[in-house]
Enzyme design. Structure first.
Site, mmCIF file in Angstrom:
data_model
loop_
_atom_site.group_PDB
_atom_site.id
_atom_site.type_symbol
_atom_site.label_atom_id
_atom_site.label_comp_id
_atom_site.label_asym_id
_atom_site.label_seq_id
_atom_site.Cartn_x
_atom_site.Cartn_y
_atom_site.Cartn_z
ATOM 1 N N PRO A 291 -3.352 -0.334 -1.573
ATOM 2 C CG PRO A 291 -3.610 1.530 -0.207
ATOM 3 C CD PRO A 291 -4.278 0.281 -0.633
ATOM 4 C CD GLU A 292 1.151 -4.917 -1.759
ATOM 5 O OE1 GLU A 292 2.309 -5.036 -1.337
ATOM 6 O OE2 GLU A 292 0.429 -5.884 -2.019
#
Length: 271
Positions: free
Chosen positions: A2-3
């Site tokens: 997850p960015e």
DNA sequence: ACTGGCTCCTGAGGGC
DNA sequence: TGCCCTCAGGAGCCAG
């Protein structure tokens, strides 16, 4: 992984399920994460209402009544999902925040994520205190930002993922933003002209906005909060494309190491 | 004050 | 088929 766009997507998806609801309990099965879940945390949040769900960089902040908050990071492999409280657990499930009819559960095999709590302004917490500006804010990337970039000697790629110059840019988006701006990732910050620094600021915001518009479902481990892998796939220009042709000029995309991190770029388009 | 290297952790993937 | 090695990544920490 997850960015920033993925975390923001998760935040938006969770928000209507959580805000205004009361935490019945916090169940912790495996406290060993990057930072162990504090033993007294469950006791200090039980019974409190969730007043807001915010994001700073890649951190999620659960604001609770009375100024209490929870800080969640998903690390590399963390997934949050909405589940029935107490429903079947699997390996690497660490904790869940239980509301009356559902719960938010963290699944994190690599344990780079964490859950911490506190009281008062969360921005004063050491993990958040030194973070740079939010790249999705409309005023991000102006002359002041360009000047800050130009004050540094480190490779621009390192500066982008450092977090103090811009919050929440990870390894993938750093490479992509630099490609869009036509800047070689090894170039020292101080050797980037003001005009090109401003272009880079725009490139950072644009690439993040586009990923967010796609629902952030861009990366291998990412799952929506209902467990769906997501159907979209961002069209990366350079990341993970070493040996392939640049879509702009046909030159071969190269992979190098900067600060122990894989970095992808086009030696022709990026100077 | 900066910079760069090291570290945590597990699973995936490649080579033999 | 299976084992072993390398790599991936966020971000704190530390030494120079």
């Amino acid at each position: 992984m997850p960015e920033l766009p993925e975390v923001e997507t998760i935040r938006r998806a969770l928000e209507p399920h959580l805000v205004g609801h009361r935490i019945c309990s916090l169940a912790v099965w495996q406290p060993r994460l990057r930072y162990p879940v504090p033993p007294d945390l469950a006791g200090s949040v039980s019974g409190l209402h969730i007043t807001a769900l915010a994001r700073r960089a890649k951190y999620l902040i659960f604001h609770l009544e009375g100024g209490t908050w929870l800080l969640v990071h998903l690390g590399m492999s963390g997934r949050l999902s909405l589940v029935e409280p107490g429903s079947g657990r699997t390996l690497h499930d660490h904790w869940e925040i239980r509301l009356s009819h559902q719960a938010v559960r963290l699944h994190d095999p690599r344990r780079f994520g964490f859950l911490l709590g506190g009281h008062g302004p969360p921005g004063l917490h050491p993990l958040l205190a030194d973070l740079g500006p939010e790249p999705l804010e409309p005023d991000f990337g102006g002359p002041e930002w360009a000047q800050a970039l130009r004050a540094r000697a480190a490779p621009v790629k390192s500066l982008l993922i450092d977090g103090r110059l811009v919050a929440g840019v990870g390894n993938i988006y750093a490479s992509e933003a630099l490609f869009r701006a036509g800047i070689n990732p090894r170039r020292p910050g101080r050797r980037i002209g003001t005009a090109r620094a401003l272009i880079l600021g725009t490139a950072i915001r644009t690439v993040l906005e586009e990923a967010l518009a796609e629902g952030g479902s861009t990366l291998r481990d990412y799952r929506h909060i209902n467990g769906d892998p997501g159907g979209f796939r961002v069209h990366w220009q350079v990341y993970g494309r070493a040996g392939e042709a640049c879509r702009a000029c046909g030159e071969t995309i190269r992979r190098i190491r900067i600060g122990q991190r894989s970095t992808f770029f086009c030696p022709c388009c990026q100077r």
